[in-house]
Design an enzyme around this catalytic site. Structure first.
Site, PDB file in Angstrom:
ATOM      1  N   LEU A   1       0.836  -1.205   0.000  1.00 27.93           N
ATOM      2  CA  LEU A   1       0.000   0.000   0.000  1.00 27.93           C
ATOM      3  C   LEU A   1       0.869   1.253   0.000  1.00 27.93           C
ATOM      4  O   LEU A   1       0.581   2.230  -0.707  1.00 27.93           O
ATOM      5  CB  LEU A   1      -0.930   0.000   1.224  1.00 27.93           C
ATOM      6  CG  LEU A   1      -1.913   1.161   1.284  1.00 27.93           C
ATOM      7  CD1 LEU A   1      -2.951   1.059   0.183  1.00 27.93           C
ATOM      8  CD2 LEU A   1      -2.612   1.225   2.647  1.00 27.93           C
TER       9      LEU A   1
ATOM     10  N   LYS B   1     -12.394  10.593  -2.785  1.00 25.78           N
ATOM     11  CA  LYS B   1     -12.524  10.817  -4.231  1.00 25.78           C
ATOM     12  C   LYS B   1     -13.194  12.159  -4.499  1.00 25.78           C
ATOM     13  O   LYS B   1     -14.150  12.533  -3.823  1.00 25.78           O
ATOM     14  CB  LYS B   1     -13.322   9.679  -4.878  1.00 25.78           C
ATOM     15  CG  LYS B   1     -12.517   8.385  -4.949  1.00 25.78           C
ATOM     16  CD  LYS B   1     -13.300   7.289  -5.619  1.00 25.78           C
ATOM     17  CE  LYS B   1     -12.558   5.980  -5.625  1.00 25.78           C
ATOM     18  NZ  LYS B   1     -11.469   5.921  -6.604  1.00 25.78           N
TER      19      LYS B   1
ATOM     20  N   ARG C   1       9.786  -3.833   9.352  1.00 21.44           N
ATOM     21  CA  ARG C   1      10.698  -4.843   9.894  1.00 21.44           C
ATOM     22  C   ARG C   1      12.002  -4.944   9.110  1.00 21.44           C
ATOM     23  O   ARG C   1      13.038  -5.292   9.660  1.00 21.44           O
ATOM     24  CB  ARG C   1       9.993  -6.201   9.801  1.00 21.44           C
ATOM     25  CG  ARG C   1       9.796  -6.885  11.083  1.00 21.44           C
ATOM     26  CD  ARG C   1       9.006  -8.143  10.854  1.00 21.44           C
ATOM     27  NE  ARG C   1       8.438  -8.246   9.490  1.00 21.44           N
ATOM     28  CZ  ARG C   1       7.604  -9.188   9.113  1.00 21.44           C
ATOM     29  NH1 ARG C   1       7.229 -10.110   9.960  1.00 21.44           N
ATOM     30  NH2 ARG C   1       7.122  -9.232   7.885  1.00 21.44           N
TER      31      ARG C   1
ATOM     32  N   HIS D   1     -17.314   0.762   1.354  1.00 20.08           N
ATOM     33  CA  HIS D   1     -17.372   1.739   0.259  1.00 20.08           C
ATOM     34  C   HIS D   1     -18.804   2.043  -0.200  1.00 20.08           C
ATOM     35  O   HIS D   1     -19.206   3.197  -0.305  1.00 20.08           O
ATOM     36  CB  HIS D   1     -16.564   1.254  -0.953  1.00 20.08           C
ATOM     37  CG  HIS D   1     -15.150   0.890  -0.626  1.00 20.08           C
ATOM     38  ND1 HIS D   1     -14.367   1.634   0.211  1.00 20.08           N
ATOM     39  CD2 HIS D   1     -14.373  -0.146  -1.022  1.00 20.08           C
ATOM     40  CE1 HIS D   1     -13.171   1.076   0.314  1.00 20.08           C
ATOM     41  NE2 HIS D   1     -13.150  -0.010  -0.430  1.00 20.08           N
TER      42      HIS D   1
HETATM   43  P1  NAP Z   1       2.024  -5.767   2.950  1.00 19.35           P
HETATM   44  O1  NAP Z   1       2.478  -5.470   1.568  1.00 19.35           O
HETATM   45  O2  NAP Z   1       1.986  -7.184   3.417  1.00 19.35           O
HETATM   46  O3  NAP Z   1       2.979  -4.937   3.931  1.00 19.35           O
HETATM   47  C1  NAP Z   1       2.976  -5.149   5.301  1.00 19.35           C
HETATM   48  C2  NAP Z   1       3.924  -4.175   5.954  1.00 19.35           C
HETATM   49  O4  NAP Z   1       3.920  -4.435   7.352  1.00 19.35           O
HETATM   50  C3  NAP Z   1       5.373  -4.299   5.486  1.00 19.35           C
HETATM   51  O5  NAP Z   1       5.936  -3.020   5.413  1.00 19.35           O
HETATM   52  C4  NAP Z   1       6.015  -5.087   6.626  1.00 19.35           C
HETATM   53  O6  NAP Z   1       7.363  -4.803   6.798  1.00 19.35           O
HETATM   54  C5  NAP Z   1       5.254  -4.545   7.800  1.00 19.35           C
HETATM   55  N1  NAP Z   1       5.335  -5.473   8.928  1.00 19.35           N
HETATM   56  C6  NAP Z   1       4.886  -6.754   8.975  1.00 19.35           C
HETATM   57  N2  NAP Z   1       5.170  -7.280  10.200  1.00 19.35           N
HETATM   58  C7  NAP Z   1       5.768  -6.310  10.915  1.00 19.35           C
HETATM   59  C8  NAP Z   1       6.289  -6.237  12.232  1.00 19.35           C
HETATM   60  N3  NAP Z   1       6.234  -7.269  13.071  1.00 19.35           N
HETATM   61  N4  NAP Z   1       6.834  -5.083  12.630  1.00 19.35           N
HETATM   62  C9  NAP Z   1       6.895  -4.014  11.799  1.00 19.35           C
HETATM   63  N5  NAP Z   1       6.424  -4.019  10.550  1.00 19.35           N
HETATM   64  C10 NAP Z   1       5.873  -5.158  10.111  1.00 19.35           C
HETATM   65  O7  NAP Z   1       0.571  -5.172   3.239  1.00 19.35           O
HETATM   66  P2  NAP Z   1      -0.169  -3.986   2.443  1.00 19.35           P
HETATM   67  O8  NAP Z   1      -0.803  -4.541   1.231  1.00 19.35           O
HETATM   68  O9  NAP Z   1       0.753  -2.823   2.299  1.00 19.35           O
HETATM   69  O10 NAP Z   1      -1.365  -3.642   3.444  1.00 19.35           O
HETATM   70  C11 NAP Z   1      -1.187  -2.895   4.624  1.00 19.35           C
HETATM   71  C12 NAP Z   1      -2.572  -2.614   5.222  1.00 19.35           C
HETATM   72  O11 NAP Z   1      -3.326  -1.850   4.295  1.00 19.35           O
HETATM   73  C13 NAP Z   1      -3.390  -3.877   5.500  1.00 19.35           C
HETATM   74  O12 NAP Z   1      -4.186  -3.653   6.632  1.00 19.35           O
HETATM   75  C14 NAP Z   1      -4.285  -3.983   4.264  1.00 19.35           C
HETATM   76  O13 NAP Z   1      -5.496  -4.648   4.544  1.00 19.35           O
HETATM   77  C15 NAP Z   1      -4.547  -2.511   3.989  1.00 19.35           C
HETATM   78  N6  NAP Z   1      -4.907  -2.214   2.597  1.00 19.35           N
HETATM   79  C16 NAP Z   1      -4.036  -2.524   1.590  1.00 19.35           C
HETATM   80  C17 NAP Z   1      -4.394  -2.206   0.289  1.00 19.35           C
HETATM   81  C18 NAP Z   1      -3.451  -2.484  -0.859  1.00 19.35           C
HETATM   82  O14 NAP Z   1      -3.792  -2.102  -1.971  1.00 19.35           O
HETATM   83  N7  NAP Z   1      -2.312  -3.098  -0.642  1.00 19.35           N
HETATM   84  C19 NAP Z   1      -5.616  -1.599   0.012  1.00 19.35           C
HETATM   85  C20 NAP Z   1      -6.468  -1.284   1.066  1.00 19.35           C
HETATM   86  C21 NAP Z   1      -6.085  -1.600   2.355  1.00 19.35           C
HETATM   87  P3  NAP Z   1       8.522  -5.659   6.071  1.00 19.35           P
HETATM   88  O15 NAP Z   1       8.083  -5.881   4.672  1.00 19.35           O
HETATM   89  O16 NAP Z   1       9.701  -4.753   6.148  1.00 19.35           O
HETATM   90  O17 NAP Z   1       8.638  -6.918   6.838  1.00 19.35           O
END
Ligand code: NAP
Length: 484
Positions: A22, A182, A51, A240
């Site tokens: 994200l 939006k 992390r 949404h």
């Molecule tokens: P992601 O790609 O899996 O990223 C997770 C992040 O959390 C990474 O930066 C990871 O760090 C960090 N992390 C995990 N374990 C950790 C720990 N123990 N201590 C510190 N940092 C830690 O997830 P994402 O897609 O960005 O989503 C993040 C949130 O946004 C979620 O709640 C998701 O539901 C929400 N969301 C995402 C999207 C989307 O389009 N991606 C859309 C709407 C909502 P490392 O990689 O450095 O380990």
């Protein structure tokens, strides 16, 4: 046109999950665009926290590649990008342990706005909140940004709210629903409450029905495991579509202020009648030569999760008594299109002869693509040959009406992040709103689970299951065509 932008105070913004998807796709490119447009104050600092064991130099490379990948080339100025990268630092932090917290505390400056973006999975919200408090990093004026999903049902949403409330006051919590960021969604409020024209007609006496559509062409896109536990109802409707419904149906708030707006939205959710089973259609997409079926995408052969849902709702209050709201959302549909359509009633009496082509006015508010609005009005077809009527759109597509530069509106995320820094919660969901939405959604999902409801199949890139078309046909109405 001179734009009047509300200034932003200097800030320290910590992005927990700063290395995540994200952050890479939305948050970092959005911040760059605000910086490029001169909206970021001098003294803005952004601290990536995750992390991964990397240093600031490596993190800046990560930010740079995110900007180069997700910001249009014509906006990527190397000098601007270099200055932008200068705002960044990085701290390795373990949300579940002790590592990095005292370093993060040292990074924070006094006398600037402190904002903490929880761009991590919900299981990390509580550990991060606790550590922000125990290390005295987040004070009473710190702002906390929380990502969806906010709970999986009413019980988990309540628990999450309770956890957050142990550490922060409601005025500090910014629950993101990016649909509220939006441009068109905010324009819906400007249209309704900034004009005299529409509001007198905005009720059951003049509105035949309202349609809200959020259609996607993509499938579950590698998020199968998450999506299969969620489905369209939890993933799209509870948040949404519910927000779009609220803004369309709500009474005029006394002012454009966070609690006044959110009080009115909450009243709409509470006025929703339970939905009858015959007013609900669930669907699941099939595959074709080019794309896999849902069950394969979700890696769950016997999955009964819906990738499509359509429904007819009633808002039980004076304004809307008898006017149905039809909602639909789904994946692998014919077009990527989100819109709200207000279909007005036909004139009570036609002075023209039969079959002159006259039909009802329709106001459509397009969220994507081509954000804008158009109003279908009936006019006389130009030229000789008698009184023939045709429908024409009064098009208010921003790009055409306001010129490309103005129409190049900020993405929802960047607008919302700037609102956090400004301390404006109007476009964020309040805890009670989220709980009310779950309280309405839960019984529907529970009923499906109890009777082991099997979703209707629909062809990939179609308009969804036949049954969804019937939902309107049986009322003598039709969905708007899905087209980009
Ligand atoms: P992601 O790609 O899996 O990223 C997770 C992040 O959390 C990474 O930066 C990871 O760090 C960090 N992390 C995990 N374990 C950790 C720990 N123990 N201590 C510190 N940092 C830690 O997830 P994402 O897609 O960005 O989503 C993040 C949130 O946004 C979620 O709640 C998701 O539901 C929400 N969301 C995402 C999207 C989307 O389009 N991606 C859309 C709407 C909502 P490392 O990689 O450095 O380990």
């Amino acid at each position: 046109m001179v734009s009047r932008v509300i200034p932003v105070d200097p800030f320290d913004l910590v992005i927990f999950g700063g290395t995540g998807d994200l952050a890479r796709r939305k948050i970092l490119p959005g911040l760059y665009r605000r910086f490029r447009d001169g909206q970021m104050p001098d003294g803005a600092r952004i601290i990536g926290a995750a992390r991964s064991d990397i240093d600031t130099a490596k993190y800046r490379q990560f930010v740079e590649s995110a900007v180069l990948e997700f910001v249009s080339k014509k906006k990527c100025d190397p000098e601007v990008l270099k200055a932008f990268l200068g705002c960044f630092s990085y701290v390795t932090v373990d949300a579940l342990g002790d590592m990095g917290w005292s370093e993060l505390a040292k990074e924070m400056r006094d006398d600037v706005v402190h904002a903490f973006y929880f761009s991590v999975g919900p299981r990390l919200f509580e550990p991060i909140a606790e550590r922000l408090k125990s290390h005295a990093i987040a004070g009473p004026d710190a702002r906390i940004v929380v990502e969806k999903p906010f709970g999986h049902d009413l019980e988990t949403a309540r628990a999450l709210n309770a956890t957050m409330a142990q550490h922060f006051e409601e005025r500090q919590i910014y629950r993101i629903d990016h649909y509220l960021g939006k441009e068109t969604v905010q324009n819906l409020m400007a249209l309704r409450f900034g004009n005299m024209l529409f509001e007198p007609l905005w009720n059951a006496q003049y509105v035949d029905h309202i349609q809200i559509t959020v259609a996607e062409t993509v499938g579950v896109e590698g998020r199968g495991a998450y999506y299969d536990r969620s489905g369209a109802m939890r993933d799209m409707v509870q948040n949404h579509l519910m927000q779009l419904l609220c803004l369309t149906a709500m009474e005029p708030p006394s002012k454009f202020d966070p609690d006044a707006v959110r009080d009115e939205k909450l009243k709409v959710i509470r006025a929703l009648d339970p939905v009858e089973p015959e007013d609900l259609v669930r669907g699941q997409y099939l595959g074709d030569d080019d794309v896999a079926p849902y069950t394969q995408d979700a890696e769950a052969e016997d999955s009964r999760t819906e990738s499509f849902v359509a429904m007819k709702l009633h808002v039980s209050n004076w304004r809307w008594n008898g006017t149905p709201f039809y909602l639909r959302t789904g994946k692998r549909l014919r077009a990527r299109m989100s819109e709200i359509v207000v279909r007005f009633k036909e004139p009570p009496h036609s002075i023209f002869e039969e079959d002159t082509g006259q039909s009802a006015n329709e106001l459509s508010i397009r969220l994507q693509p081509n954000e804008g609005m158009d109003l279908k009005v009936t006019i006389k077809e130009p030229g000789p040959g008698g009184m023939r009527l045709i429908d024409v759109p009064l098009d208010m597509t921003f790009a055409e009406a306001l010129g490309e530069e103005v129409a190049d509106v900020p993405d929802a995320y960047e607008r919302l992040i700037m609102d956090v820094i400004r301390g404006n919660q109007t476009l964020f969901m309040r805890g009670d709103e989220v709980e009310a939405a779950w309280a309405w959604t839960d019984p529907i999902i529970e009923a499906w689970q109890e009777r082991r409801d099997v979703p209707h199949s629909y062809d990939a890139f179609s308009s969804g299951p036949e049954e969804a078309l019937m939902l309107l046909h049986k009322d003598g109405r039709r969905w708007r065509e899905l087209r980009e």
